[in-house]
Design an enzyme around this catalytic site. Structure first.
Site, short mmCIF file in Angstrom:
data_model
loop_
_atom_site.label_atom_id
_atom_site.label_comp_id
_atom_site.label_asym_id
_atom_site.label_seq_id
_atom_site.Cartn_x
_atom_site.Cartn_y
_atom_site.Cartn_z
N ASP A 107 0.79 -1.24 0.00
CA ASP A 107 0.00 0.00 0.00
C ASP A 107 0.82 1.28 0.00
OD1 ASP A 107 0.92 -0.44 2.57
OD2 ASP A 107 -0.84 0.43 3.52
N GLU A 108 2.11 1.21 -0.23
CA GLU A 108 2.89 2.45 -0.29
C GLU A 108 4.10 2.29 -1.19
OE1 GLU A 108 5.09 3.83 3.17
OE2 GLU A 108 4.84 1.87 4.12
#
Length: 360
Positions: A107-108
């Site tokens: 997610d990043e």
């Protein structure tokens, strides 16, 4: 931020990713405090929605503690296959804006948009366009930090969460860092933050006031990093070719295990999780490690390094079983087991024998 001599780096961080996916896919969960994980006595929170975070519920918190803080907390079992699928969508969007992408997790990621292949007017506009594409494609929100280095971009992405963005320009970087608590700095964990507090270092300004000699005396080889970031300095490039060093999976049993067959079954399940990642990524390692945590929280590891990469599920199973059997039988209950594969490399000679020694 628009000088050609200055890097333009964006850190994108999805907002409460796992929990947001669950709320997206199940409208009945929207607006409720949601935790992804298990509500069992041995469970932990893998992720928490923003509604849950208001009560102090966060990732890695024991489930019993989370429920104590938020009795109305709704637990949802994780669906990692779905999270991975959404992550692939997000990373495909990143590639629309730059080829220089360094993923950090599902997610990043860091993006270097200095070259600006989309010819957008600013890095700020690029971050805004990326976030809009993510929302359009996935129905999820993301936050962004924009700056001239990775350290500041990561700090900035947390500054306007959720669903916001913040830029730290070269003329404000050093002064902005001075205003922040050192506990927010990447590379300063809870233990280090407490040590810094005991030395009178609470903020970036406090850290900057300490000499390099002082930092070396108290923090050893980390002194260079702390000295630099206190001044907003970070020369690390966004590295799209960063090699993942290991892949691991672990599980906490619902109740302590002493029967060898039950412990071995848990190890094989974790080995299967790891193998699925290795096979999908076509990344194969020479070292297999098994972790065992007992009910008194004593933790041990056993490792075997092979002469060539482990390239089959059966070989990984055999290695993991041999390692865990080196600590069996046991009278002391086992609460957790884990399996990790590391030392990734290409296979060169499959005629060599696979494993030789076991080490602690």
């Amino acid at each position: 931020m628009d000088s050609p001599a200055v890097r333009k780096i964006i850190h994108i961080d999805m907002d409460a990713f796992f929990a947001s996916v669950e709320q997206r896919d199940n409208p009945a969960l929207r607006g409720l405090p949601v935790a992804v994980g298990s509500a069992s006595a041995r469970g932990v929170v893998a992720a928490a929605s923003y509604e849950a975070r208001v009560f102090g519920v966060k990732s890695a918190l024991p489930s019993v503690t989370a429920l104590r803080r938020c009795p109305d907390l709704v637990f949802v079992r994780p669906r990692f296959d779905v999270y991975k699928s959404v992550s692939r969508q997000i990373h495909a969007i990143f590639a629309e804006f730059t080829p220089v992408i360094q993923p950090l997790s599902l997610d990043e990621a860091y993006l270097d948009v200095t070259a600006n292949p989309r010819n957008l007017p600013t890095a700020w506009a690029t971050a805004k366009a990326i976030r809009a594409r993510i929302l359009e494609e996935t129905g999820l929100t993301a936050s962004a930090g924009i700056s001239y280095n990775k350290f500041l971009a990561k700090l900035a992405s947390d500054h306007r969460k959720p669903n916001g963005q913040f830029a730290v320009t070269p003329d404000m970087g050093a002064a902005w860092v001075e205003t922040l608590p050192v506990s927010r700095f990447h590379g300063v964990g809870p233990v280090t933050a407490r040590k810094m507090a005991s030395l009178g270092i609470e903020t970036g300004a406090d850290l900057r006031a300490k000499s390099h000699a002082f930092l070396s005396r108290h923090f050893g080889s980390s002194a260079d990093w702390y000295h630099a970031i206190a001044r907003g300095v970070d020369h690390r490039p966004v590295n799209p070719d960063r090699v993942r060093k290991s892949s691991g999976s672990e599980t906490t049993f619902r109740s302590d295990r002493t029967e060898p067959a039950e412990v071995e079954a848990g190890v094989l399940e974790m080995a299967d999780d790891v193998w699925e990642w290795c096979e999908a990524a076509q990344a194969f390692g020479r070292t297999v490690t098994v972790k065992v945590k007992y009910n008194d929280f004593q933790q041990i590891t056993r490792s075997r390094s092979a002469t060539r990469p482990v390239r089959s599920r059966d070989d990984l199973h055999a290695a993991a079983l041999a390692l865990v059997r080196s600590v069996l039988p046991t009278d002391k209950g086992i609460r957790l087991v884990g399996v990790t594969v590391s030392n990734f490399e290409a296979a060169e000679d499959n005629t060599l024998p696979l494993f030789d020694a076991v080490s602690d």
